[in-house]
Motif scaffolding. Structure first.
Motif, mmCIF file in Angstrom:
data_model
loop_
_atom_site.group_PDB
_atom_site.id
_atom_site.type_symbol
_atom_site.label_atom_id
_atom_site.label_comp_id
_atom_site.label_asym_id
_atom_site.label_seq_id
_atom_site.Cartn_x
_atom_site.Cartn_y
_atom_site.Cartn_z
ATOM 1 N N PHE A 65 0.829 -1.195 0.000
ATOM 2 C CA PHE A 65 0.000 0.000 0.000
ATOM 3 C C PHE A 65 0.868 1.250 0.000
ATOM 4 C CE2 PHE A 65 -2.494 -3.264 2.136
ATOM 5 C CZ PHE A 65 -3.693 -3.200 1.451
ATOM 6 N N SER A 66 0.362 2.305 -0.630
ATOM 7 C CA SER A 66 1.028 3.602 -0.544
ATOM 8 C C SER A 66 0.786 4.161 0.854
ATOM 9 C CB SER A 66 0.470 4.571 -1.584
ATOM 10 O OG SER A 66 0.902 5.899 -1.320
ATOM 11 N N TRP A 67 1.843 4.564 1.540
ATOM 12 C CA TRP A 67 1.669 5.084 2.893
ATOM 13 C C TRP A 67 0.924 6.409 2.893
ATOM 14 C CZ3 TRP A 67 3.471 9.586 5.229
ATOM 15 C CH2 TRP A 67 4.393 10.357 4.504
ATOM 16 N N ARG A 68 0.807 7.037 1.727
ATOM 17 C CA ARG A 68 0.109 8.313 1.642
ATOM 18 C C ARG A 68 -1.405 8.170 1.777
ATOM 19 N NH1 ARG A 68 3.449 12.342 0.286
ATOM 20 N NH2 ARG A 68 5.569 11.732 -0.278
ATOM 21 N N LEU A 69 -1.883 6.931 1.789
ATOM 22 C CA LEU A 69 -3.301 6.716 2.072
ATOM 23 C C LEU A 69 -3.668 7.202 3.464
ATOM 24 C CD1 LEU A 69 -3.752 3.155 0.543
ATOM 25 C CD2 LEU A 69 -4.867 5.253 -0.258
ATOM 26 N N ALA A 70 -2.677 7.390 4.319
ATOM 27 C CA ALA A 70 -2.933 7.919 5.666
ATOM 28 C C ALA A 70 -3.537 9.312 5.617
ATOM 29 C CB ALA A 70 -1.637 7.945 6.483
ATOM 30 N N PHE A 71 -3.318 10.044 4.512
ATOM 31 C CA PHE A 71 -3.834 11.401 4.384
ATOM 32 C C PHE A 71 -5.219 11.436 3.732
ATOM 33 C CE2 PHE A 71 0.898 12.035 3.905
ATOM 34 C CZ PHE A 71 1.093 12.448 5.219
#
Length: 234
Positions: free
Chosen positions: A172-178
């Motif tokens: 997963f792209s860690w930018r999904l946290a945003f």
């Protein structure tokens, strides 16, 4: 190692050009990247000259600049900033005398980062990644074991939000946290569904809907329209 080739945009900004020889390639392929750094990646056949590649890039200037211009402008992470983490607006503060990093209130809306100022951004990023990974694991546990992955990895990808390998390894792209929480959850359910269907058949989409519930199309639309905004930080 710095790139030997540079593409100068119309606004005067210089963008590194990374050229790679691909064995078996028949055509020149351009791939502008906006994250984590602005670069232009080009793959070419061994016999194609660099001069030809750079001329080809120039002929695609309008297309390349359109993609690079659409990239969100980076915003520096500094004490006092408020950012969205897993669907919550979180104010980030700094206390150099504190050794760890922690939320200092019950509703997780104030995050205190410890350590020296030179490590502030890195500590924020690492904390967010750990939060996302923990939440993804919790979401996965809500599904039956047949969907559970063999391994989970967080990456920093520019276009793919998730992937599922045939060996059950999810990325997963860690930018999904945003992203809004339900959008992040949609990507997780999407990749879990690939554990049963390694395609995008009607059966696959029916499975995504079964796992996710109502609102799949809304989450897809949000990601398609706003995905680039997730590269705003770092």
């Amino acid at each position: 190692m710095p790139s030997e080739n540079i593409f100068v945009l119309s606004n005067g900004e210089s963008v590194p050009v990374i050229i790679e020889n691909r064995r078996g390639a028949r055509n020149v392929t351009l791939r502008p990247k906006t994250s984590p750094n602005m670069e232009i990646h080009i793959s070419k056949p061994w016999t194609t000259s660099t001069k030809f590649v750079m001329n080809f890039l120039e002929s695609k200037r309008k297309w390349v600049e359109k993609i690079l211009d659409a990239a969100p402008k980076k915003e520096k992470i500094k004490p006092g900033i408020i950012i969205s983490i897993l669907g919550r607006d979180v104010r980030i503060i700094h206390d150099e005398n504190m050794r760890g990093n922690m939320y200092i209130d019950g509703d997780k809306t104030t995050l205190c980062i410890g350590g020296g100022a030179d490590m502030f951004e890195r500590r924020v990023r690492d904390f967010i990644k750990a939060e996302l990974l923990s939440e993804i694991k919790q979401i996965i546990k809500t599904t039956s074991r047949e969907y559970w992955p063999t391994h989970i990895t967080l990456r920093d990808t520019s276009s793919r939000w998730g992937s599922c390998a045939s060996n059950g390894h999810l990325s997963f792209s860690w930018r999904l946290a945003f992203a809004p929480y339900e959008v992040m959850r949609y990507v997780v359910m999407h990749e879990l569904s690939h554990r049963k269907y390694m395609d995008h058949s009607p059966q696959f989409w029916a499975n995504v809907t079964q796992l996710y519930g109502f609102g799949v199309e809304r989450a897809k639309r949000w990601l398609s329209k706003n995905g680039q905004s997730l590269h705003r930080y770092f």
